[in-house]
Motif scaffolding. Structure first.
Motif, mmCIF file in Angstrom:
data_model
loop_
_atom_site.group_PDB
_atom_site.id
_atom_site.type_symbol
_atom_site.label_atom_id
_atom_site.label_comp_id
_atom_site.label_asym_id
_atom_site.label_seq_id
_atom_site.Cartn_x
_atom_site.Cartn_y
_atom_site.Cartn_z
ATOM 1 N N LEU A 1 0.554 -1.158 0.097
ATOM 2 C CA LEU A 1 0.079 -0.194 0.218
ATOM 3 C C LEU A 1 0.829 1.433 -0.021
ATOM 4 O O LEU A 1 0.347 2.477 -0.179
ATOM 5 C CB LEU A 1 -1.102 -0.115 1.242
ATOM 6 C CG LEU A 1 -1.922 -1.004 1.022
ATOM 7 C CD1 LEU A 1 -2.924 -0.907 2.752
ATOM 8 C CD2 LEU A 1 -2.871 -0.921 0.080
ATOM 9 N N ILE A 2 2.240 1.333 0.461
ATOM 10 C CA ILE A 2 2.779 2.607 0.431
ATOM 11 C C ILE A 2 4.033 2.336 -0.698
ATOM 12 O O ILE A 2 4.940 3.115 -0.562
ATOM 13 C CB ILE A 2 3.567 2.713 1.655
ATOM 14 C CG1 ILE A 2 4.527 1.422 2.365
ATOM 15 C CG2 ILE A 2 2.292 2.884 2.829
ATOM 16 C CD1 ILE A 2 5.314 1.891 3.379
ATOM 17 N N GLY A 3 3.949 1.473 -1.413
ATOM 18 C CA GLY A 3 4.788 1.825 -2.750
ATOM 19 C C GLY A 3 5.949 0.751 -2.713
ATOM 20 O O GLY A 3 6.664 0.668 -3.628
ATOM 21 N N THR A 4 6.189 0.077 -1.667
ATOM 22 C CA THR A 4 7.389 -0.620 -1.392
ATOM 23 C C THR A 4 7.478 -1.738 -2.306
ATOM 24 O O THR A 4 8.561 -2.149 -3.098
ATOM 25 C CB THR A 4 7.430 -1.454 0.035
ATOM 26 O OG1 THR A 4 7.295 -0.180 0.970
ATOM 27 C CG2 THR A 4 8.906 -1.975 0.348
ATOM 28 N N SER A 5 6.552 -2.655 -2.537
ATOM 29 C CA SER A 5 6.198 -3.561 -3.420
ATOM 30 C C SER A 5 6.369 -3.269 -4.997
ATOM 31 O O SER A 5 7.251 -4.015 -5.779
ATOM 32 C CB SER A 5 5.269 -4.622 -3.287
ATOM 33 O OG SER A 5 5.131 -5.296 -2.021
ATOM 34 N N SER A 6 5.706 -2.325 -5.358
ATOM 35 C CA SER A 6 5.645 -1.934 -6.799
ATOM 36 C C SER A 6 7.112 -1.328 -6.959
ATOM 37 O O SER A 6 7.694 -1.506 -8.286
ATOM 38 C CB SER A 6 4.637 -0.799 -7.044
ATOM 39 O OG SER A 6 4.871 0.182 -6.283
ATOM 40 N N GLY A 7 7.643 -0.503 -6.178
ATOM 41 C CA GLY A 7 8.892 0.150 -6.407
ATOM 42 C C GLY A 7 10.064 -0.909 -6.623
ATOM 43 O O GLY A 7 11.139 -1.052 -7.480
ATOM 44 N N ALA A 8 10.111 -1.983 -5.707
ATOM 45 C CA ALA A 8 10.972 -3.215 -5.822
ATOM 46 C C ALA A 8 10.773 -4.089 -7.251
ATOM 47 O O ALA A 8 11.539 -4.351 -8.002
ATOM 48 C CB ALA A 8 10.675 -4.331 -4.623
ATOM 49 N N LEU B 1 19.965 -5.461 -5.111
ATOM 50 C CA LEU B 1 20.345 -4.100 -5.041
ATOM 51 C C LEU B 1 19.188 -3.185 -5.934
ATOM 52 O O LEU B 1 18.807 -2.202 -5.338
ATOM 53 C CB LEU B 1 21.675 -3.835 -5.173
ATOM 54 C CG LEU B 1 22.725 -4.223 -4.462
ATOM 55 C CD1 LEU B 1 24.188 -4.091 -4.930
ATOM 56 C CD2 LEU B 1 22.575 -3.463 -3.068
ATOM 57 N N ALA B 2 19.138 -3.890 -6.970
ATOM 58 C CA ALA B 2 18.179 -3.166 -8.041
ATOM 59 C C ALA B 2 16.590 -3.124 -7.430
ATOM 60 O O ALA B 2 16.168 -1.899 -7.461
ATOM 61 C CB ALA B 2 17.920 -3.837 -9.358
ATOM 62 N N ALA B 3 16.288 -3.890 -6.698
ATOM 63 C CA ALA B 3 14.965 -4.013 -6.201
ATOM 64 C C ALA B 3 15.006 -3.258 -4.874
ATOM 65 O O ALA B 3 13.838 -2.678 -4.700
ATOM 66 C CB ALA B 3 14.461 -5.382 -6.120
ATOM 67 N N CYS B 4 16.028 -3.202 -4.113
ATOM 68 C CA CYS B 4 16.131 -2.431 -3.102
ATOM 69 C C CYS B 4 15.946 -0.913 -3.288
ATOM 70 O O CYS B 4 15.263 -0.103 -2.968
ATOM 71 C CB CYS B 4 17.256 -2.775 -2.377
ATOM 72 S SG CYS B 4 17.086 -2.072 -0.523
ATOM 73 N N ALA B 5 16.547 -0.737 -4.403
ATOM 74 C CA ALA B 5 16.757 0.764 -4.786
ATOM 75 C C ALA B 5 15.206 1.323 -5.424
ATOM 76 O O ALA B 5 14.840 2.521 -4.888
ATOM 77 C CB ALA B 5 17.884 1.011 -5.927
ATOM 78 N N GLY B 6 14.652 0.415 -5.886
ATOM 79 C CA GLY B 6 13.213 0.899 -6.542
ATOM 80 C C GLY B 6 12.488 0.798 -5.189
ATOM 81 O O GLY B 6 11.684 1.804 -5.420
#
Length: 343
Positions: free
Chosen positions: A97-104, A129-134
Motif C-alpha cells: 500500500l505504500i509503494g514498497t512492492s511496486s517500487g521493488a 540491490l536493484a529491487a531495494c533501490a526501487g
C-alpha cells in the motif's frame, strides 16, 4: 525475552504447524518425494553415502532450497506488515500500500530489461540491490508527499492515497519496461509480477537468510518503542522515543526485507496484511511477541500457499501471488466483519 501468557501457547502451535507445512512442501509438487528419499538425500549429502538418485537430486537442488526460501519469504512479508502497521498505528497498512512492492518490482524490471545496457552488475547482489533501490525510492516518495510539512506528521488517509498514486506510477513504469522488453524478458517480468517461487535456489536462500536475519533482530530491538508509539507520537516522545529516527530506521528495515524477497519472488500480496491482523485480533497488539508470532505464521501461510500453487494445476504451477490473493481477500473481509478492530 520471556514469553507472555497470551503468546505462551501460540508459539508451540505455530512451530508444530510449521513442521507439518515444511514436510508437505518437501514431499509434494510436480514430482512427489517420499520421506525415505528425503532422509536418504540428507544422509548422503551430509555423511557422504553414495550417488544421489533422481528424486534425491530433485529434493536437494530444487525442493529443499524452495522450501527454505518460502519460509524466509513468508516470515519477512509478515514481519514487514507488523512493522508498518505499528509505525502508522493502523492495521490495514502493508508494504504493497505504500509503494514498497511496486517500487521493488520496477527496480527488478529495470535490471531485467536495461541491466546490460546500463552496465549495472554487482554480481550475485545485482538483482536484490536493484529491487531495494526501487523500493526505497517508491516508499520515500510516498512518505515525502504525504508528510505534513509543518509538523512532520503523516495522515493515514493522505498516506494511502499517495501510495495509490505512486503505485500506479511505478506499475506503469514496469508495464512500459515489459512493453519494450524482448520476449524472454517480458515473460520473466510477467511471471515475476504474478509472484513465483520457481526460481528459488541456494543462492537466493543464502542472500535472503543473511539479510533477513540481521533485519529481524534489528526489528525486535525496536518493538518496545513501537509499543509506546501506539499511544501517540507526543506520548512516545515524552517517554524518550526519538519518533523521527524510529520511523526512518524501521522503514529502512522494512524496505530492505521486502525488496530482497520481492527481488526473488515477485509481488506477493496479503501475507503482510492478513497475518499480523489475525494475530493482533487473536492475541493482542504487543509487538514484542507479535513480530515473532507473525514470522512463524507468515512462514506457515506462504508455505501452504506454495504447496497449493504446485498441486492445483499439477504438473503445471500456478503463480503464488494469485493463490495468496484469492485466499487473502475473503479471509481479510471475514476478519473485518467478525470483529471491528482499532489500534
Amino acid at each position: 525475552m520471556p514469553v507472555s501468557k497470551q503468546y505462551g501457547g501460540v508459539y508451540p502451535l505455530l512451530i508444530a504447524l510449521l513442521v507439518v507445512t515444511v514436510l508437505l512442501s518437501a514431499c509434494y509438487g510436480a514430482v512427489n518425494i517420499s520421506t525415505g528419499e528425503i532422509v536418504g538425500a540428507l544422509s548422503k549429502t551430509c555423511l557422504g553415502g553414495g550417488q544421489l538418485s533422481l528424486h534425491e537430486r530433485i529434493f536437494m537442488e530444487i525442493r529443499l532450497p524452495r522450501t527454505l526460501f518460502c519460509l524466509l519469504a513468508g516470515a519477512a512479508l509478515a514481519v514487514g506488515g507488523v512493522l508498518l502497521q505499528a509505525l502508522f498505528r493502523n492495521p490495514i497498512v502493508e508494504p504493497g500500500l505504500i509503494g514498497t512492492s511496486s517500487g521493488a518490482a520496477f527496480g527488478a524490471a529495470l535490471y531485467f530489461v536495461l541491466g546490460s545496457t546500463l552496465h549495472f552488475n554487482a554480481g550475485e547482489w545485482t538483482l536484490p540491490l536493484a529491487a531495494c533501490a526501487g523500493a526505497m525510492l517508491a516508499t520515500f516518495l510516498v512518505l515525502g508527499f504525504s508528510e505534513k510539512k509543518q509538523a512532520g506528521k503523516t495522515a493515514i488517509v493522505t498516506l494511502l492515497l499517495t501510495g495509490i498514486a505512486i503505485n500506479a506510477l511505478f506499475l506503469s513504469g514496469t508495464g512500459f519496461l515489459s512493453y519494450i522488453a524482448r520476449d524472454p524478458q517480458a515473460r520473466s517480468i510477467t511471471f515475476w509480477n504474478l509472484g513465483t517461487l520457481s526460481g528459488a535456489n541456494w543462492h537466493a536462500v543464502a542472500i535472503t537468510g543473511v539479510i533477513l536475519g540481521v533485519c529481524f533482530f534489528r526489528a525486535l530491538s525496536y518493538t518496545s518503542q513501537l509499543n509506546l508509539l501506539i499511544l501517540g507520537e507526543e506520548e512516545a516522545m515524552l517517554a524518550g522515543v526519538s519518533v523521527q529516527r524510529l520511523k526512518r530506521e524501521v522503514l529502512i528495515i522494512n524496505v530492505i526485507m521486502i525488496a530482497v524477497v520481492t527481488a526473488f519472488t515477485g509481488v506477493i500480496s496479503f501475507v503482510g496484511l492478513v497475518v499480523p491482523h489475525f494475530l493482533r485480533i487473536w492475541k493482542g497488539a504487543d509487538n514484542r511477541y507479535l513480530v515473532i508470532g507473525s514470522a512463524l505464521a507468515g512462514a506457515v501461510l506462504l508455505s501452504l500457499a506454495d504447496v497449493a500453487a504446485r498441486l492445483l494445476l499439477r504438473p503445471a504451477e500456478l503463480p503464488i501471488g494469485i493463490v495468496t490473493s484469492v485466499a487473502g481477500v475473503p479471509v481479510f473481509i471475514f476478519l473485518l466483519r467478525k470483529k471491528n478492530y482499532y489500534f
